[in-house]
Design an enzyme around this catalytic site. Sequence first.
Site, short mmCIF file in Angstrom:
data_model
loop_
_atom_site.label_atom_id
_atom_site.label_comp_id
_atom_site.label_asym_id
_atom_site.label_seq_id
_atom_site.Cartn_x
_atom_site.Cartn_y
_atom_site.Cartn_z
N LYS A 79 -1.55 -32.43 19.32
CA LYS A 79 -0.64 -32.03 20.69
C LYS A 79 -1.79 -31.44 21.77
O LYS A 79 -1.60 -32.08 22.80
CB LYS A 79 0.32 -30.89 20.35
N ARG A 128 -11.07 -29.55 11.65
CA ARG A 128 -11.18 -29.41 13.10
C ARG A 128 -12.30 -27.97 13.41
O ARG A 128 -12.38 -27.22 12.44
CB ARG A 128 -9.88 -28.60 13.50
N ARG A 145 -11.47 -22.37 12.82
CA ARG A 145 -10.25 -21.48 13.24
C ARG A 145 -9.67 -20.79 11.83
O ARG A 145 -9.63 -21.42 10.90
CB ARG A 145 -9.03 -22.09 13.77
N ARG A 151 1.94 -22.88 7.63
CA ARG A 151 2.27 -23.57 9.04
C ARG A 151 3.07 -24.78 8.91
O ARG A 151 4.14 -24.89 9.52
CB ARG A 151 0.89 -23.78 9.68
P1 AP5 Z 1 -5.12 -30.67 17.95
O1 AP5 Z 1 -4.93 -31.48 19.10
O2 AP5 Z 1 -5.91 -29.24 17.88
O3 AP5 Z 1 -3.66 -30.62 17.13
P2 AP5 Z 1 -2.34 -29.83 17.47
O4 AP5 Z 1 -1.25 -30.47 17.08
O5 AP5 Z 1 -2.58 -29.02 18.74
O6 AP5 Z 1 -2.39 -28.85 16.34
P3 AP5 Z 1 -2.56 -27.23 16.27
O7 AP5 Z 1 -3.05 -26.86 14.90
O8 AP5 Z 1 -3.47 -26.43 17.46
O9 AP5 Z 1 -1.11 -26.67 16.47
P4 AP5 Z 1 -0.57 -25.50 16.12
O10 AP5 Z 1 0.99 -25.83 16.68
O11 AP5 Z 1 -0.20 -25.25 14.41
O12 AP5 Z 1 -1.21 -24.22 16.49
P5 AP5 Z 1 -0.90 -23.34 17.84
O13 AP5 Z 1 -2.46 -23.32 18.16
O14 AP5 Z 1 -0.03 -24.07 18.81
O15 AP5 Z 1 -5.93 -31.66 16.80
C1 AP5 Z 1 -6.35 -31.24 15.66
C2 AP5 Z 1 -7.52 -31.65 15.10
O16 AP5 Z 1 -7.32 -33.23 14.81
C3 AP5 Z 1 -8.89 -31.70 15.97
O17 AP5 Z 1 -9.88 -31.50 15.33
C4 AP5 Z 1 -8.72 -33.04 16.72
O18 AP5 Z 1 -10.12 -33.24 17.15
C5 AP5 Z 1 -8.26 -33.86 15.83
N1 AP5 Z 1 -7.52 -34.92 16.72
C6 AP5 Z 1 -6.59 -34.75 17.39
N2 AP5 Z 1 -5.96 -35.84 17.86
C7 AP5 Z 1 -6.20 -36.80 17.20
C8 AP5 Z 1 -6.05 -38.32 17.05
N3 AP5 Z 1 -5.28 -38.68 17.91
N4 AP5 Z 1 -6.95 -38.92 15.99
C9 AP5 Z 1 -7.98 -38.13 15.26
N5 AP5 Z 1 -8.11 -36.86 15.22
C10 AP5 Z 1 -7.31 -36.20 16.26
O19 AP5 Z 1 -0.56 -22.14 17.11
C11 AP5 Z 1 -1.28 -21.34 16.32
C12 AP5 Z 1 -0.32 -19.94 15.87
O20 AP5 Z 1 -0.04 -19.50 17.01
C13 AP5 Z 1 1.03 -20.31 15.23
O21 AP5 Z 1 0.81 -20.63 13.96
C14 AP5 Z 1 1.64 -19.33 15.44
O22 AP5 Z 1 1.62 -17.81 14.91
C15 AP5 Z 1 1.28 -18.89 16.95
N6 AP5 Z 1 2.11 -19.47 18.06
C16 AP5 Z 1 1.88 -20.55 18.84
N7 AP5 Z 1 3.00 -20.72 19.58
C17 AP5 Z 1 4.12 -20.13 19.24
C18 AP5 Z 1 5.30 -19.89 19.63
N8 AP5 Z 1 5.96 -20.80 20.60
N9 AP5 Z 1 6.11 -19.14 18.72
C19 AP5 Z 1 5.68 -18.29 18.00
N10 AP5 Z 1 4.44 -18.34 17.54
C20 AP5 Z 1 3.63 -19.33 18.10
#
Ligand code: AP5
Length: 218
Positions: A13, A127, A160, A171
């Site tokens: 995402k 990552r 991270r 998660r």
């Molecule tokens: P990446 O693009 O970073 O993946 P992502 O889907 O964004 O995954 P996240 O882990 O960042 O999402 P998340 O929802 O768990 O974490 P968030 O930061 O929102 O890609 C991942 C890896 O794959 C990278 O190395 C990239 O290079 C590679 N990649 C990407 N696309 C690719 C492709 N097409 N092909 C090959 N490789 C690829 O949240 C973290 C924490 O914050 C949560 O656990 C929670 O505690 C809190 N939080 C955040 N939002 C909320 C909310 N709305 N409510 C409550 N708590 C929240």
Amino acid sequence: MRLVLLGPPGAGKGTQAVVLSKNYKALHVSTGDMLRDALKKKTKSGILAKDYMERGELVPDEIVTKIVSERISKADAKQGFILDGFPRNKNQAVDLDRELKNLEISLDMVLYFKTSELTSVERLTGRRVCPKCGINYHVKNRPPKNNNLCDTCNVILVHRNDDKVETIKKRLEVYDRETKPLLDYYSESGLLREVSGNLDVDGLFRILQNLFKKENVA
Ligand code: AP5
């Protein structure tokens, strides 16, 4: 454009949001990034969020909803926005609907990046992130040019805290329980479009470009 990106942790995402934001001039609103930034600056919400994030649990709705509402009400969000990581449960989705109504705007689409658990785990364990500019790399899929250094900032990349296998599992559990039900919520409102999160970054972007063209989303 006004989009929500849904999908499990590691679906890509954040990576795709950066590409879309650049190509469609829409603001990238990542709740994960905003919370990590708040923590770095030691703000009240950042300090409150810390333990939840380290455990892989959701940060309380009121904290997250407030930061998103404030962000999408600002002038630079008028050109459009991409919500990455929000909403994450039914409460947040209802709050978002209310905020959009207040602002007299609506979503164009909710994109679901359908991704296998294996892909999520493989992507998150590999990552690496630049602590300065926040760009994501992957040890195999998207390695930096120089060993473990950001291509732009030349600083050492970090793994991270919540990308450890046990926290990733947590998660994914939280995603299944809290976030997955939003697929029905947005399907009922006719906004949901499913794409494969298992595709590579460029392949997925091309599919999205065609989808936006077909549905007149700009
Ligand atoms: P990446 O693009 O970073 O993946 P992502 O889907 O964004 O995954 P996240 O882990 O960042 O999402 P998340 O929802 O768990 O974490 P968030 O930061 O929102 O890609 C991942 C890896 O794959 C990278 O190395 C990239 O290079 C590679 N990649 C990407 N696309 C690719 C492709 N097409 N092909 C090959 N490789 C690829 O949240 C973290 C924490 O914050 C949560 O656990 C929670 O505690 C809190 N939080 C955040 N939002 C909320 C909310 N709305 N409510 C409550 N708590 C929240």
